[in-house]
Design a protein around this motif. Sequence first.
Motif, PDB file in Angstrom:
ATOM      1  N   ARG A  88       0.997  -1.200   0.093  1.00 35.31           N
ATOM      2  CA  ARG A  88      -0.026  -0.159   0.182  1.00 35.31           C
ATOM      3  C   ARG A  88       0.950   1.196  -0.097  1.00 35.31           C
ATOM      4  N   ASP A 107       1.623   1.561  -3.497  1.00 35.03           N
ATOM      5  CA  ASP A 107       0.413   1.994  -4.251  1.00 35.03           C
ATOM      6  C   ASP A 107       0.299   3.555  -4.025  1.00 35.03           C
ATOM      7  N   ALA A 127      -0.953   4.772  -1.338  1.00 33.75           N
ATOM      8  CA  ALA A 127      -2.168   4.812  -0.290  1.00 33.75           C
ATOM      9  C   ALA A 127      -1.574   5.231   1.189  1.00 33.75           C
ATOM     10  N   ASN A 159      -1.854  10.483   7.435  1.00 34.90           N
ATOM     11  CA  ASN A 159      -2.059   9.017   6.498  1.00 34.90           C
ATOM     12  C   ASN A 159      -0.722   8.191   6.707  1.00 34.90           C
ATOM     13  N   HIS A 211      -3.971   4.195   9.524  1.00 35.58           N
ATOM     14  CA  HIS A 211      -4.446   3.044   8.809  1.00 35.58           C
ATOM     15  C   HIS A 211      -4.432   1.645   9.989  1.00 35.58           C
ATOM     16  N   ASP A 263      -5.527   1.317  -4.944  1.00 35.16           N
ATOM     17  CA  ASP A 263      -5.398   2.702  -5.398  1.00 35.16           C
ATOM     18  C   ASP A 263      -4.851   3.572  -4.673  1.00 35.16           C
ATOM     19  N   THR A 264      -4.755   4.915  -4.512  1.00 32.34           N
ATOM     20  CA  THR A 264      -4.084   5.756  -3.734  1.00 32.34           C
ATOM     21  C   THR A 264      -5.317   6.205  -2.368  1.00 32.34           C
ATOM     22  N   GLN A 265      -6.067   5.867  -2.154  1.00 26.05           N
ATOM     23  CA  GLN A 265      -7.010   6.020  -1.245  1.00 26.05           C
ATOM     24  C   GLN A 265      -6.633   5.609  -0.029  1.00 26.05           C
ATOM     25  N   ALA A 266      -6.347   6.688   0.736  1.00 30.32           N
ATOM     26  CA  ALA A 266      -6.145   6.401   2.197  1.00 30.32           C
ATOM     27  C   ALA A 266      -7.144   5.724   3.018  1.00 30.32           C
TER      28      ALA A 266
END
Length: 356
Positions: free
Chosen positions: A63, A66, A68, A91, A123, A265-268
């Motif tokens: 991640r 990525d 994210a 993040n 996260h 994807d890049t979504q946290a």
Amino acid sequence: MIENANDVIRVEAGELRTIARQAIEAAGVPTDEAADAGDILWTAELMGITTHGLRRIITYVQRIHDGAINPRPKINVEQTAPSLSLVNGDNGLGPVVGSYGVREAIRLAEETGTGYVACRQSHHFGPVAPYALRAVEKGLVAFMGTNAEPVMAPWLGREVAHGNNPIAIAAPRRNGPPFILDIAQSIVAFSKLRHANEAGEAIPDNWASDKLGRPTTDPAAGLDGWVMPIGEHKGYGLAMAVEILAAALSGGAVAREVNSLYRRDTQAQGVSHFFFVIDPDRMIGREIFLDKVDALCSMMSGTRPIDQNDPVKIPGEPEAELMRRYSVEGIPSPRGRYSELQSLARGEPPQSMPPR
């Protein structure tokens, strides 16, 4: 990565600790923060919490690649009152943000007698028990938790809406390993459905519901539905309580606002945590407190067992025994996972994305 459950090797504990730190640092995380995060996940592995231990490093690093997860966050710790602080994780990696949170809670408790810290913009941070262990090693009482991506429906609902939101409650003991209770609000982890499905095995009918909310013994149907809460409405209520303590008090994402760790994807994720720590010495005196904890534990462990070969245990004792054994004998690790962690420690990109 394919992990063969029958192809397990023993790895010296210190070696795995070093590899964990190196794998996280190689992904761009600063040295000190990589050590913090690696130690949390390594401690989980020592405790036998393998679902949330070193295998998570592979997912976290993927991640980061990525985009994210921010490997070098500017984490802000704001003390808002004598015993309260708010952490903005920017993040960052979950065990890094969590380490800031528990460290700040301990600092506040040592200064004022109690500390409450809420963290946002984080996260998935592994299991809660290793953070609680850091507090009890200082002689403090701890109550901690985190929200998580949705895998459960609210009680009587038929849509996935909230996470299983684990909590840990921990206390030091004088005569024995610390009391550590680390539980999620679901009967089983979501991964157990996946393991049963891969093995072609049925599951108990109280583990999961299908997408229509009907109890199922088919793990595939459960994977399309959701895991069931402990104690029916009680687990649902506890999961909501964690959302309030972690996310509402930090201003973080709640319930469906939390994203999946496994999306590519890049979504946290937007996970939030809380850490509540108490100094018993300021409350009633350390020795009196330890006397009471010892008395309580003696009453429980002294209870006649149903099976003489399986005595009553105090929460935290099985994990402490594994930590002792694995420190001497080495930590069991699937060969494939060990090889991939070595690759990550050398700075090579992730080869796979383990399922949750």
